[in-house]
Design a protein around this motif. Structure first.
Motif, PDB file in Angstrom:
ATOM      1  N   PHE A  74       0.809  -1.153  -0.064  1.00 40.71           N
ATOM      2  CA  PHE A  74      -0.062   0.057   0.033  1.00 40.71           C
ATOM      3  C   PHE A  74       0.903   1.237   0.049  1.00 40.71           C
ATOM      4  O   PHE A  74       1.553   1.477   1.052  1.00 40.71           O
ATOM      5  N   ILE A  75       0.834   2.046  -1.081  1.00 42.06           N
ATOM      6  CA  ILE A  75       1.581   3.234  -1.026  1.00 42.06           C
ATOM      7  C   ILE A  75       0.589   4.595  -1.886  1.00 42.06           C
ATOM      8  O   ILE A  75      -0.558   4.109  -2.292  1.00 42.06           O
ATOM      9  N   ASN A  76       1.051   5.602  -1.573  1.00 44.84           N
ATOM     10  CA  ASN A  76       0.334   6.857  -2.358  1.00 44.84           C
ATOM     11  C   ASN A  76       1.501   7.476  -3.176  1.00 44.84           C
ATOM     12  O   ASN A  76       2.711   7.274  -2.885  1.00 44.84           O
ATOM     13  N   SER A  77       1.112   7.963  -4.134  1.00 43.03           N
ATOM     14  CA  SER A  77       2.026   8.778  -5.176  1.00 43.03           C
ATOM     15  C   SER A  77       1.264  10.126  -5.986  1.00 43.03           C
ATOM     16  O   SER A  77       0.121  10.215  -5.444  1.00 43.03           O
ATOM     17  N   ARG A  78       2.025  10.887  -6.610  1.00 42.73           N
ATOM     18  CA  ARG A  78       1.261  11.963  -7.421  1.00 42.73           C
ATOM     19  C   ARG A  78       0.660  11.116  -8.560  1.00 42.73           C
ATOM     20  O   ARG A  78       1.104  10.185  -8.824  1.00 42.73           O
ATOM     21  N   CYS A  79      -0.204  11.798  -9.318  1.00 42.37           N
ATOM     22  CA  CYS A  79      -0.727  11.160 -10.439  1.00 42.37           C
ATOM     23  C   CYS A  79      -1.325  12.430 -11.327  1.00 42.37           C
ATOM     24  O   CYS A  79      -1.782  13.582 -10.850  1.00 42.37           O
ATOM     25  N   SER A  80      -1.806  11.749 -12.390  1.00 42.43           N
ATOM     26  CA  SER A  80      -2.180  12.812 -13.669  1.00 42.43           C
ATOM     27  C   SER A  80      -3.551  11.967 -14.417  1.00 42.43           C
ATOM     28  O   SER A  80      -3.542  10.794 -14.352  1.00 42.43           O
ATOM     29  N   SER A  81      -4.486  12.912 -14.750  1.00 49.45           N
ATOM     30  CA  SER A  81      -5.609  12.007 -15.602  1.00 49.45           C
ATOM     31  C   SER A  81      -5.092  11.251 -16.670  1.00 49.45           C
ATOM     32  O   SER A  81      -4.164  11.746 -17.557  1.00 49.45           O
ATOM     33  N   ASN A  82      -5.623  10.204 -17.079  1.00 57.99           N
ATOM     34  CA  ASN A  82      -5.207   9.403 -18.255  1.00 57.99           C
ATOM     35  C   ASN A  82      -6.525   8.497 -18.649  1.00 57.99           C
ATOM     36  O   ASN A  82      -7.442   8.114 -17.800  1.00 57.99           O
ATOM     37  N   GLY A  83      -6.735   8.278 -19.897  1.00 61.59           N
ATOM     38  CA  GLY A  83      -7.785   7.135 -20.470  1.00 61.59           C
ATOM     39  C   GLY A  83      -8.997   8.034 -20.707  1.00 61.59           C
ATOM     40  O   GLY A  83      -9.162   9.210 -20.600  1.00 61.59           O
ATOM     41  N   TYR A  84     -10.103   7.221 -20.848  1.00 62.03           N
ATOM     42  CA  TYR A  84     -11.411   7.790 -21.338  1.00 62.03           C
ATOM     43  C   TYR A  84     -12.232   8.339 -20.196  1.00 62.03           C
ATOM     44  O   TYR A  84     -11.842   8.108 -18.832  1.00 62.03           O
ATOM     45  N   ILE A  85     -13.030   9.571 -20.159  1.00 62.02           N
ATOM     46  CA  ILE A  85     -13.930  10.069 -19.216  1.00 62.02           C
ATOM     47  C   ILE A  85     -15.252   9.028 -18.821  1.00 62.02           C
ATOM     48  O   ILE A  85     -15.768   8.907 -19.855  1.00 62.02           O
ATOM     49  N   ASN A  86     -15.338   8.617 -17.637  1.00 64.43           N
ATOM     50  CA  ASN A  86     -16.509   8.026 -17.328  1.00 64.43           C
ATOM     51  C   ASN A  86     -17.969   8.878 -17.142  1.00 64.43           C
ATOM     52  O   ASN A  86     -17.712  10.130 -17.605  1.00 64.43           O
ATOM     53  N   ILE A  87     -19.133   8.438 -16.827  1.00 58.01           N
ATOM     54  CA  ILE A  87     -20.185   9.081 -16.988  1.00 58.01           C
ATOM     55  C   ILE A  87     -20.130  10.350 -15.908  1.00 58.01           C
ATOM     56  O   ILE A  87     -21.330  11.193 -15.917  1.00 58.01           O
ATOM     57  N   TYR A  88     -19.527  10.070 -14.970  1.00 59.73           N
ATOM     58  CA  TYR A  88     -19.380  11.119 -14.043  1.00 59.73           C
ATOM     59  C   TYR A  88     -18.055  12.013 -13.828  1.00 59.73           C
ATOM     60  O   TYR A  88     -17.885  12.943 -13.288  1.00 59.73           O
ATOM     61  N   GLY A  89     -17.492  12.124 -15.245  1.00 57.43           N
ATOM     62  CA  GLY A  89     -16.501  12.958 -15.305  1.00 57.43           C
ATOM     63  C   GLY A  89     -15.008  12.701 -14.758  1.00 57.43           C
ATOM     64  O   GLY A  89     -14.305  13.637 -14.869  1.00 57.43           O
ATOM     65  N   LEU A  90     -14.882  11.457 -14.467  1.00 55.72           N
ATOM     66  CA  LEU A  90     -13.625  10.893 -13.809  1.00 55.72           C
ATOM     67  C   LEU A  90     -12.917  10.073 -14.970  1.00 55.72           C
ATOM     68  O   LEU A  90     -13.571   9.505 -15.469  1.00 55.72           O
ATOM     69  N   PRO A  91     -11.491  10.161 -14.668  1.00 54.52           N
ATOM     70  CA  PRO A  91     -10.656   9.574 -15.820  1.00 54.52           C
ATOM     71  C   PRO A  91     -10.904   8.178 -15.527  1.00 54.52           C
ATOM     72  O   PRO A  91     -10.975   7.495 -14.144  1.00 54.52           O
TER      73      PRO A  91
END
Length: 332
Positions: A74-91
């Motif tokens: 289990f870890i945490n990291s920085r991130c950026s959006s990628n892939g298609y957008i779902n019905i709620y506007g999330l990547p």
């Protein structure tokens, strides 16, 4: 030669002033950053996760990722959006990256049924600084810039009270007067001049600039900017003074705005905890993670939680009556 020396000193003075402007801005921004990174407390995070780095990512990027890595757990990291957008506007996917070899796309958990069928694959939970995923740093930089401008203007006004005159001299006496002024500005108790160079005193004229005293008003302006920044962060900053007291409705209205700003950052973090617990089967266990406002931060949310806790404790309290006379309240 004198002109070159004079120009050089003017450049040095300009660079010193610019350096002070920059230092003042970053000083205020650093103060804000320390406050912003201390608001939330992550509870029960696995030892392999780092709450400091998590809050830093939210502060600078507006988003972060929590996931289970094949090597680190289990870890945490920085991130950026990628892939298609779902019905709620999330990547559908997020690109996770850090200082080590973590640069890769990971499937974003959203709670849909198809996500549950992909649990054998690497999945990640998106942590949002707010619902718009806007980082905190740019807004605080604006507040820091306004405070720096007010602070430097106050410094200039204070300096003008020490030297409220403009000195007019000939070019051949300019360097001499700059040296004398340097001694004056350095608060030297005695200033010595060259008698030979100061013979033509009639050519020296002083003009009173009449600089008004405004640094006290600038300090009040700084307090308003500072309080506005704290309100943005969701921190109570109402200062009730003897000269001007806030009425109850005004205080309640201010507290409401403060806590709405606090909720704007707290709620998305709690949603991430909920998704993380669901994804990895931690819901209802002693390993369930959570996030809360630090216990020593005074705010309405904390007070409400305290009231609920006190009410629950009252269930363990009974009224004792000895000999028909009420004695008081005692804990079991």
């Amino acid at each position: 030669m004198k002109k070159k020396i004079s120009k050089s000193r003017n450049n040095i003075d300009f660079l010193d002033s610019e350096l002070m402007n920059s230092e003042t801005f970053y000083n205020y921004l650093d103060r804000f950053k320390k406050v912003a990174l201390s608001i939330f407390e992550w509870v029960n995070l696995p030892n392999s996760m780092n709450s400091r780095y998590l809050e830093l990512a939210l502060y600078y990027d507006g988003m972060a990722a929590m996931f289970k890595d094949e090597d680190y757990g289990f870890i945490n990291s920085r991130c950026s959006s990628n892939g298609y957008i779902n019905i709620y506007g999330l990547p559908s996917r997020i690109h996770c990256y850090s200082y080590d070899r973590l640069n890769r796309d990971r499937i974003l958990y959203t709670g849909f049924q198809d996500d549950m069928e992909k649990l054998q694959k690497t999945n990640a939970v998106l942590v949002q600084n707010n619902w718009e995923r806007i980082p905190t740093e740019p807004t605080l930089a604006l507040f820091a810039q306004r405070l720096a401008l007010a602070e430097r203007a106050s410094d200039t006004n204070i300096e003008a009270q020490r030297t409220p005159v403009m000195i007019l001299v000939g070019e051949n006496q300019r360097l001499t007067m700059e040296n004398l002024y340097g001694q004056y500005r350095g608060n030297r108790p005695f200033i010595f001049g060259d008698k030979q160079q100061m013979q033509d005193m009639d050519s020296i004229k002083a003009i009173n600039t009449g600089a008004p005293v405004v640094f006290d008003k600038l300090q009040n302006y700084k307090k308003e900017i500072w309080n506005e920044a704290l309100t943005f962060l969701g921190i109570n900053n109402v200062m009730i003074e003897k000269a001007e007291r806030l009425i109850t409705d005004e205080a309640n209205s201010n507290n409401e705005l403060i806590n709405l700003n606090l909720q704007a950052s707290l709620t998305p973090r709690k949603e991430a905890c909920k998704q993380f617990n669901e994804l990895f089967g931690l819901t209802g266990t002693d390993k369930e993670i959570d996030v809360r406002v630090r216990s020593d931060l005074h705010n309405i949310i904390k007070n409400a939680q305290s009231i609920v806790s006190d009410y629950k404790e009252m269930e363990n309290v009974e009224e004792i009556d000895l000999g028909g006379e009420e004695i008081g309240w005692l804990y079991n």
